[in-house]
Design a protein around this motif. Structure first.
Motif, mmCIF file in Angstrom:
data_model
loop_
_atom_site.group_PDB
_atom_site.id
_atom_site.type_symbol
_atom_site.label_atom_id
_atom_site.label_comp_id
_atom_site.label_asym_id
_atom_site.label_seq_id
_atom_site.Cartn_x
_atom_site.Cartn_y
_atom_site.Cartn_z
ATOM 1 N N LEU A 131 0.867 -1.172 0.000
ATOM 2 C CA LEU A 131 0.000 0.000 0.000
ATOM 3 C C LEU A 131 0.905 1.223 0.000
ATOM 4 C CD1 LEU A 131 -3.038 0.779 0.132
ATOM 5 C CD2 LEU A 131 -2.761 0.974 2.620
ATOM 6 N N ASN A 132 0.830 2.017 -1.083
ATOM 7 C CA ASN A 132 1.723 3.173 -1.180
ATOM 8 C C ASN A 132 0.937 4.472 -1.217
ATOM 9 O OD1 ASN A 132 1.819 4.631 -4.010
ATOM 10 N ND2 ASN A 132 1.609 2.447 -4.523
ATOM 11 N N ALA A 133 1.612 5.554 -0.839
ATOM 12 C CA ALA A 133 1.007 6.885 -0.883
ATOM 13 C C ALA A 133 2.048 7.884 -1.346
ATOM 14 C CB ALA A 133 0.470 7.282 0.484
ATOM 15 N N LEU B 69 5.506 22.535 1.228
ATOM 16 C CA LEU B 69 6.541 23.517 0.930
ATOM 17 C C LEU B 69 6.703 24.412 2.140
ATOM 18 C CD1 LEU B 69 8.520 24.811 -1.078
ATOM 19 C CD2 LEU B 69 6.630 26.255 -1.883
ATOM 20 N N GLY B 70 7.849 24.233 2.853
ATOM 21 C CA GLY B 70 8.078 25.021 4.056
ATOM 22 C C GLY B 70 6.936 24.821 5.051
ATOM 23 N N PRO B 71 6.389 25.937 5.581
ATOM 24 C CA PRO B 71 5.302 25.810 6.560
ATOM 25 C C PRO B 71 3.946 25.524 5.928
ATOM 26 C CG PRO B 71 5.797 28.122 6.171
ATOM 27 C CD PRO B 71 6.822 27.333 5.392
ATOM 28 N N ARG B 72 3.881 25.545 4.587
ATOM 29 C CA ARG B 72 2.609 25.321 3.900
ATOM 30 C C ARG B 72 2.420 23.820 3.698
ATOM 31 N NH1 ARG B 72 2.555 28.702 -1.216
ATOM 32 N NH2 ARG B 72 3.627 26.914 -2.112
ATOM 33 N N ALA B 73 1.563 23.236 4.523
ATOM 34 C CA ALA B 73 1.412 21.772 4.533
ATOM 35 C C ALA B 73 0.456 21.302 3.448
ATOM 36 C CB ALA B 73 0.918 21.309 5.892
ATOM 37 N N THR B 74 0.825 20.191 2.807
ATOM 38 C CA THR B 74 -0.051 19.496 1.860
ATOM 39 C C THR B 74 -0.250 18.085 2.370
ATOM 40 O OG1 THR B 74 0.759 20.800 -0.022
ATOM 41 C CG2 THR B 74 -0.323 18.710 -0.519
ATOM 42 N N GLY B 75 -1.428 17.827 2.925
ATOM 43 C CA GLY B 75 -1.719 16.499 3.453
ATOM 44 C C GLY B 75 -1.126 16.273 4.837
ATOM 45 N N ASP B 76 -1.562 15.195 5.478
ATOM 46 C CA ASP B 76 -1.087 14.814 6.809
ATOM 47 C C ASP B 76 -0.183 13.596 6.660
ATOM 48 O OD1 ASP B 76 -0.685 14.058 9.433
ATOM 49 O OD2 ASP B 76 -2.790 14.233 10.024
ATOM 50 N N ASP B 77 1.082 13.861 6.304
ATOM 51 C CA ASP B 77 2.007 12.766 6.020
ATOM 52 C C ASP B 77 2.218 11.850 7.217
ATOM 53 O OD1 ASP B 77 2.246 13.748 3.488
ATOM 54 O OD2 ASP B 77 4.290 14.516 3.721
ATOM 55 N N ALA B 78 2.281 12.435 8.414
ATOM 56 C CA ALA B 78 2.542 11.613 9.599
ATOM 57 C C ALA B 78 1.454 10.556 9.768
ATOM 58 C CB ALA B 78 2.625 12.501 10.839
ATOM 59 N N ALA B 79 0.205 10.946 9.569
ATOM 60 C CA ALA B 79 -0.899 9.995 9.706
ATOM 61 C C ALA B 79 -0.872 8.954 8.583
ATOM 62 C CB ALA B 79 -2.232 10.741 9.713
ATOM 63 N N ILE B 80 -0.602 9.412 7.366
ATOM 64 C CA ILE B 80 -0.560 8.496 6.218
ATOM 65 C C ILE B 80 0.537 7.446 6.408
ATOM 66 C CG2 ILE B 80 -0.014 8.324 3.763
ATOM 67 C CD1 ILE B 80 -2.777 9.405 4.178
ATOM 68 N N LEU B 81 1.691 7.869 6.918
ATOM 69 C CA LEU B 81 2.823 6.961 7.051
ATOM 70 C C LEU B 81 2.591 5.866 8.090
ATOM 71 C CD1 LEU B 81 5.760 9.496 6.705
ATOM 72 C CD2 LEU B 81 5.178 7.650 5.124
ATOM 73 N N ARG B 82 1.602 6.041 8.940
ATOM 74 C CA ARG B 82 1.260 4.984 9.903
ATOM 75 C C ARG B 82 0.385 3.908 9.276
ATOM 76 N NH1 ARG B 82 1.006 9.555 13.516
ATOM 77 N NH2 ARG B 82 -1.242 9.806 13.174
ATOM 78 N N LEU C 264 12.775 10.648 7.167
ATOM 79 C CA LEU C 264 12.997 10.261 8.560
ATOM 80 C C LEU C 264 11.735 9.656 9.159
ATOM 81 C CD1 LEU C 264 14.821 10.170 11.043
ATOM 82 C CD2 LEU C 264 14.114 12.519 11.557
ATOM 83 N N SER C 265 10.583 10.276 8.881
ATOM 84 C CA SER C 265 9.315 9.739 9.386
ATOM 85 C C SER C 265 9.037 8.352 8.806
ATOM 86 C CB SER C 265 8.166 10.686 9.034
ATOM 87 O OG SER C 265 8.305 11.920 9.699
ATOM 88 N N ALA C 266 9.336 8.184 7.525
ATOM 89 C CA ALA C 266 9.127 6.881 6.897
ATOM 90 C C ALA C 266 10.030 5.830 7.536
ATOM 91 C CB ALA C 266 9.395 6.978 5.399
ATOM 92 N N ALA C 267 11.294 6.178 7.736
ATOM 93 C CA ALA C 267 12.230 5.235 8.346
ATOM 94 C C ALA C 267 11.777 4.846 9.748
ATOM 95 C CB ALA C 267 13.627 5.845 8.382
ATOM 96 N N THR C 268 11.314 5.820 10.510
ATOM 97 C CA THR C 268 10.841 5.562 11.875
ATOM 98 C C THR C 268 9.630 4.649 11.875
ATOM 99 O OG1 THR C 268 11.662 7.730 12.578
ATOM 100 C CG2 THR C 268 10.027 6.668 13.993
ATOM 101 N N SER C 269 8.802 4.776 10.858
ATOM 102 C CA SER C 269 7.580 3.977 10.752
ATOM 103 C C SER C 269 7.805 2.634 10.065
ATOM 104 C CB SER C 269 6.510 4.764 9.977
ATOM 105 O OG SER C 269 6.212 5.978 10.625
ATOM 106 N N GLY C 270 9.044 2.368 9.621
ATOM 107 C CA GLY C 270 9.324 1.118 8.923
ATOM 108 C C GLY C 270 8.739 1.067 7.530
#
Length: 251
Positions: free
Chosen positions: A5-7, A13-26, A50-56
């Motif tokens: 399952l990929n996303a 871009l900087g402080p302008r967030a696109t999507g909730d990557d932390a939640a998706i990566l879980r 780094l978040s991906a690596a931490t989440s395996g």
């Protein structure tokens, strides 16, 4: 049979967030990280790796046309030689950020208009395959099944990994409905959940005309920038778990 399952992530871009990557990566097993040509930046890329690596979660290079203004969703008739260099450049940049985050780039996935173009555009498909082979012939490349890029990847000695889309509508010929058309993007979590289980267990999906088409996917994508993306991805992962389908990287 396990499924990846990929996303698509790392598109802020900087402080302008696109999507909730932390939640998706879980929820996913592979993360296609923007390389800066359609979205993202250096800090976002490193943080996402780094978040991906931490989440395996496996990291992939999400390469694109040079088109930030159009989010990589406009076809560009770029010279094939230039496209080779630009894909090499993007993979190399993400490899550096992944290394800084303590992980590796495990695969390549073209983005948006480039992904759709190389399904039929022979010269650009050959250029993308040549670029991946030049960087590392052991890098798999995610492809739409039965397309020109699948042929060119094999010809280049690469491993093409057939991909399906749980949140995109299909045409009867197996290509994706253009985003400019109504209903091209599916945002109902229950509908996406049912589609992802069907893809994983039967290798089929219903096209917009009601016909059943065969999509022999090893990886299924849920887009990180789709409206309600976290709810969609959560429903997809829960449905796979409930159906007893193991979610794991394809490498």
């Amino acid at each position: 049979m396990p499924i990846d399952l990929n996303a698509d992530v790392g598109e802020s871009l900087g402080p302008r967030a696109t999507g909730d990557d932390a939640a998706i990566l879980r929820l996913v097993s592979s993360a296609s990280v923007a390389c800066g040509f359609h979205a993202g930046d250096a800090s976002t890329a490193r943080r996402t790796c780094l978040s991906a690596a931490t989440s395996g979660v496996d990291v992939g290079a999400h390469v694109s046309y040079r088109d930030r203004a159009g989010f990589g969703r406009r076809f560009i008739d770029v010279d094939p030689g230039e496209l080779v260099d630009e894909v090499i450049y993007q993979i190399g940049a993400l490899q550096a950020m992944a290394a800084a985050a303590g992980t590796l780039v495990r695969y390549v996935k073209p983005h948006g208009a480039l992904y759709n173009a190389i399904a039929h555009h022979r010269a650009q498909a050959r250029a993308v395959a040549a670029a991946v082979r030049t960087v590392d012939p052991d890098l798999p490349i995610l492809v739409l099944p039965g397309t020109v890029i699948e042929e060119e990847a094999r010809e280049a000695g690469l491993r093409p990994v057939p991909e399906a889309f749980a949140d995109r509508a299909y045409q009867p010929d197996g290509t994706l409905v253009p985003r400019s058309r109504p209903g091209a993007v599916i945002t109902d979590p229950a509908r996406v959940a049912a589609r992802v289980v069907r893809l994983a267990t039967t290798g089929t999906v219903e096209a917009v005309d009601g016909t059943t088409i065969h999509v022999p996917a090893q990886s299924v994508c849920v887009h990180g920038d789709t409206p309600g993306a976290v709810a969609v991805a959560t429903a997809a992962r829960a449905a796979l778990d409930a159906a007893g389908v193991p979610v794991t990287g394809f490498r």
